[in-house]
Scaffold this active site. Sequence first.
Site, PDB file in Angstrom:
ATOM      1  N   ARG A  22      62.589 -35.941  18.095  1.00  0.00           N
ATOM      2  CA  ARG A  22      61.924 -37.027  17.365  1.00  0.00           C
ATOM      3  C   ARG A  22      62.193 -38.352  18.053  1.00  0.00           C
ATOM      4  O   ARG A  22      63.327 -38.668  18.373  1.00  0.00           O
ATOM      5  CB  ARG A  22      62.439 -37.103  15.919  1.00  0.00           C
ATOM      6  N   SER A 116      58.564 -34.541  10.574  1.00  0.00           N
ATOM      7  CA  SER A 116      58.956 -34.144   9.219  1.00  0.00           C
ATOM      8  C   SER A 116      58.987 -35.286   8.200  1.00  0.00           C
ATOM      9  O   SER A 116      57.951 -35.830   7.890  1.00  0.00           O
ATOM     10  CB  SER A 116      60.296 -33.425   9.300  1.00  0.00           C
ATOM     11  N   HIS A 117      60.176 -35.641   7.723  1.00  0.00           N
ATOM     12  CA  HIS A 117      60.260 -36.653   6.664  1.00  0.00           C
ATOM     13  C   HIS A 117      60.271 -38.078   7.224  1.00  0.00           C
ATOM     14  O   HIS A 117      60.311 -39.029   6.464  1.00  0.00           O
ATOM     15  CB  HIS A 117      61.504 -36.420   5.816  1.00  0.00           C
ATOM     16  N   ASP A 284      57.614 -33.219   1.646  1.00  0.00           N
ATOM     17  CA  ASP A 284      57.723 -34.100   2.803  1.00  0.00           C
ATOM     18  C   ASP A 284      56.525 -33.938   3.733  1.00  0.00           C
ATOM     19  O   ASP A 284      55.614 -33.132   3.460  1.00  0.00           O
ATOM     20  CB  ASP A 284      59.062 -33.911   3.540  1.00  0.00           C
ATOM     21  N   ASP A 286      55.826 -32.504   6.570  1.00  0.00           N
ATOM     22  CA  ASP A 286      55.425 -31.205   7.123  1.00  0.00           C
ATOM     23  C   ASP A 286      55.532 -30.055   6.121  1.00  0.00           C
ATOM     24  O   ASP A 286      55.363 -28.889   6.487  1.00  0.00           O
ATOM     25  CB  ASP A 286      56.207 -30.884   8.408  1.00  0.00           C
ATOM     26  N   ASP A 288      57.987 -28.698   4.265  1.00  0.00           N
ATOM     27  CA  ASP A 288      59.091 -27.757   4.065  1.00  0.00           C
ATOM     28  C   ASP A 288      60.093 -28.209   3.003  1.00  0.00           C
ATOM     29  O   ASP A 288      60.931 -27.435   2.577  1.00  0.00           O
ATOM     30  CB  ASP A 288      59.789 -27.398   5.398  1.00  0.00           C
ATOM     31  N   ARG A 289      59.995 -29.479   2.579  1.00  0.00           N
ATOM     32  CA  ARG A 289      60.935 -29.951   1.549  1.00  0.00           C
ATOM     33  C   ARG A 289      60.258 -30.106   0.192  1.00  0.00           C
ATOM     34  O   ARG A 289      59.046 -30.309   0.127  1.00  0.00           O
ATOM     35  CB  ARG A 289      61.485 -31.326   1.931  1.00  0.00           C
ATOM     36  N   THR A 353      74.499 -27.650   8.640  1.00  0.00           N
ATOM     37  CA  THR A 353      73.218 -28.282   8.314  1.00  0.00           C
ATOM     38  C   THR A 353      72.144 -27.900   9.343  1.00  0.00           C
ATOM     39  O   THR A 353      72.393 -27.948  10.540  1.00  0.00           O
ATOM     40  CB  THR A 353      73.409 -29.814   8.292  1.00  0.00           C
ATOM     41  N   GLU A 372      69.302 -26.050   1.276  1.00  0.00           N
ATOM     42  CA  GLU A 372      70.090 -27.194   1.702  1.00  0.00           C
ATOM     43  C   GLU A 372      69.962 -28.291   0.651  1.00  0.00           C
ATOM     44  O   GLU A 372      68.938 -28.400  -0.020  1.00  0.00           O
ATOM     45  CB  GLU A 372      69.569 -27.741   3.033  1.00  0.00           C
ATOM     46  N   SER A 374      69.349 -31.221   1.183  1.00  0.00           N
ATOM     47  CA  SER A 374      68.335 -32.186   1.612  1.00  0.00           C
ATOM     48  C   SER A 374      66.937 -31.786   1.141  1.00  0.00           C
ATOM     49  O   SER A 374      65.965 -31.950   1.869  1.00  0.00           O
ATOM     50  CB  SER A 374      68.364 -32.309   3.128  1.00  0.00           C
ATOM     51  N   LYS A 385      62.305 -23.434   5.530  1.00  0.00           N
ATOM     52  CA  LYS A 385      62.297 -23.861   4.145  1.00  0.00           C
ATOM     53  C   LYS A 385      60.850 -24.098   3.755  1.00  0.00           C
ATOM     54  O   LYS A 385      60.017 -24.344   4.626  1.00  0.00           O
ATOM     55  CB  LYS A 385      63.165 -25.093   3.930  1.00  0.00           C
TER      56      LYS A 385
HETATM   57  C1  VG1 Z   1      68.189 -33.460   7.904  1.00  0.00           C
HETATM   58  C2  VG1 Z   1      68.799 -32.700   6.747  1.00  0.00           C
HETATM   59  C3  VG1 Z   1      68.905 -31.230   7.077  1.00  0.00           C
HETATM   60  C4  VG1 Z   1      67.510 -30.693   7.446  1.00  0.00           C
HETATM   61  C5  VG1 Z   1      66.944 -31.524   8.580  1.00  0.00           C
HETATM   62  C6  VG1 Z   1      65.531 -31.141   8.939  1.00  0.00           C
HETATM   63  O1  VG1 Z   1      69.030 -33.368   9.037  1.00  0.00           O
HETATM   64  O2  VG1 Z   1      70.074 -33.229   6.423  1.00  0.00           O
HETATM   65  O3  VG1 Z   1      69.446 -30.558   5.974  1.00  0.00           O
HETATM   66  O4  VG1 Z   1      67.589 -29.357   7.815  1.00  0.00           O
HETATM   67  O5  VG1 Z   1      66.926 -32.906   8.222  1.00  0.00           O
HETATM   68  O6  VG1 Z   1      64.682 -31.285   7.847  1.00  0.00           O
HETATM   69  P1  VG1 Z   1      70.007 -34.558   9.469  1.00  0.00           P
HETATM   70  O7  VG1 Z   1      70.627 -34.138  10.763  1.00  0.00           O
HETATM   71  O8  VG1 Z   1      69.171 -35.781   9.556  1.00  0.00           O
HETATM   72  O9  VG1 Z   1      71.004 -34.685   8.362  1.00  0.00           O
HETATM   73  V1  VG1 Z   1      63.059 -31.616   8.099  1.00  0.00           V
HETATM   74  O10 VG1 Z   1      62.292 -31.348   6.692  1.00  0.00           O
HETATM   75  O11 VG1 Z   1      63.168 -33.303   8.531  1.00  0.00           O
HETATM   76  O12 VG1 Z   1      62.634 -30.765   9.400  1.00  0.00           O
HETATM   77 CO    CO Z   2      60.302 -31.332   6.872  1.00  0.00          CO
END
Ligand code: VG1
Ligand code: CO
Length: 559
Positions: A22, A116-117, A284, A286, A288-289, A353, A372, A374, A385
């Site tokens: 990213r 993603s988010h 979110d 994409d 998955d959340r 994580t 998770e 998150s 997810k």
């Molecule tokens: C975050 C979350 C983690 C999740 C990851 C990808 O990672 O804490 O639990 O698997 O995002 O989610 P980090 O390293 O920022 O804490 V997604 O939906 O952004 O692919």
């Molecule tokens: Co995501």
Amino acid sequence: MECKEVSTTAFDDQKPGTSGLRKGTQVFMTKQNYTENFIQSILSSIEDTKRKGCTLIVGGDGRFYMKTAVSLIIKIAVANGVGKLIIGQSGVLSTPAISNLIRKHSAIGGIILTASHNPGGPNADFGIKFNTSNGGPAPSGVTDKIYEISKSLTSFKICPDLCVNFDSIGSRTYTIDGADFTVDVISSVQDYVEMMTNIFDFNAIKSYIQDINFKMLFDSLHGVVGPYATKIVCEELGATPDSAIHSTPLEDFGGKHPDPNLTYAAELVDEMKKGVHDFGVAFDGDGDRNMIIGKNGFFVSPCDSLAVIAANHKSIPYFVANQMTGFARSMPTSGALDRVAEELKLPFFEVPTGWKFFGNLMDAGKIALCGEESFGTGSNHIREKDGMWAALAWLSILADTKLSVQEVITNHWKTYGRNCFTRYDYEQVDSVAANSMMENLTKAINEKTLFGKTLTGAGKNYTVKLMDNYRYEDPIDKTVTEKQGIRIIFADGSRIIFRLSGTGSSGATIRMYVDSYISKEDPSLEFAAAQILKPLVEIALEISQIPQLTGRNSPTVIT
Ligand code: VG1
Ligand code: CO
């Protein structure tokens, strides 16, 4: 049309983080060959013999620059001997939908265009995730290999004149350099919806909704879930059209964070507070959340959501037909799931994580449900997810138990006790400050300065039983992953965890997690988490010195 090899200069910053690469969109757009190099590195990480003639799934969350990236993938994939690309219409596919398609078509993997988010747009973020043939995020071994290749890349292969229109569904085959190359443009939603109908009892949910005039609000935050929500909620489940909001995927998510939490999905929470709707959920970018909200804005902690689905898994037809083999959660996720596993006498695993760590356990048949903190929940129906899956799991439980969201949660606490959980995110803090916080805590581990100490916060005492940096050994392939978060575990089982995010594109994000158990008899059982956890939050801020080091008096997001 001919393929050619183009010289390029390697980059040293294409190391995938927790989930994919990213960066600011401008980095992908303006640094010469930045996107091309990374795509080539992904393809080069696949052995020659496996890559020749293979099938790859391609799609993304609709964010700005996605279509350009899809066009580049088409041109570079063909030049690297890929036999077939399956692409969502206009490039749109959710991450869980891609995981499903990889498995369904025995593809070598999938390339997911998403950050993603993270927000999207020319001045926000873009990202590329690579999933392997099991449908899951590439494990560290693969991402390390991609990174190594990217650092010394000197050229990439491309068929510059192959321009494929992927806006309309259909299959097109081209003969390029003597080999056949097929591009299948498919419906973004059809296969996914079909899978959901096989997991859940849509008719049961539908009649429940109609019988009690159950009102729902599915907020896609202008991410990829929109078309899936419209199809599943409004068409299949027969809910009114206003049950799906922000359903048009937008390149910049309407200028907002497509992140389903109390801060960035505040609009849904406020709407739910009006007491009109029985069930709310946000997703979110994409897909998955998920964040689940009950009537009157009752917030469901993702940790509790996971535990509740575990405890009620028999409400989901898929888990009646397929054996529930075990559960897993990421390390910072609260211990609520552990208690369900114990009660149901099912195997339980804790992993670092990142969803990639669940893959081996699922492939080996050790677990069928995981999650998770998150806002990520999922099962072994795919290897990602799955936000919509989680929402449908909840609807199945509500239809089966005939209880409200709040009743389901409070009943759960009254049965198992409650793991109170909170997470503080300090987004985009100065990297130097974030690193020095981690260094200070590491020093405290090495010098054992906190071991056995009793710490006081808001008048409550907690004695440190253990402090370490989490290390994980994969029970299946024995890979060791170190430094996955600093844990302070107290004598009563409460935990404070610190880690730095691996999904940001600039600066650092500090994540501070607090988990503490209260028994089902505790008079504060139904109090607000913030109130229950105040003493531990004070202790955590004191130990870490976050405000002093970062100059931030409050976090950006509290979960
Ligand atoms: C975050 C979350 C983690 C999740 C990851 C990808 O990672 O804490 O639990 O698997 O995002 O989610 P980090 O390293 O920022 O804490 V997604 O939906 O952004 O692919
Ligand atoms: Co995501």
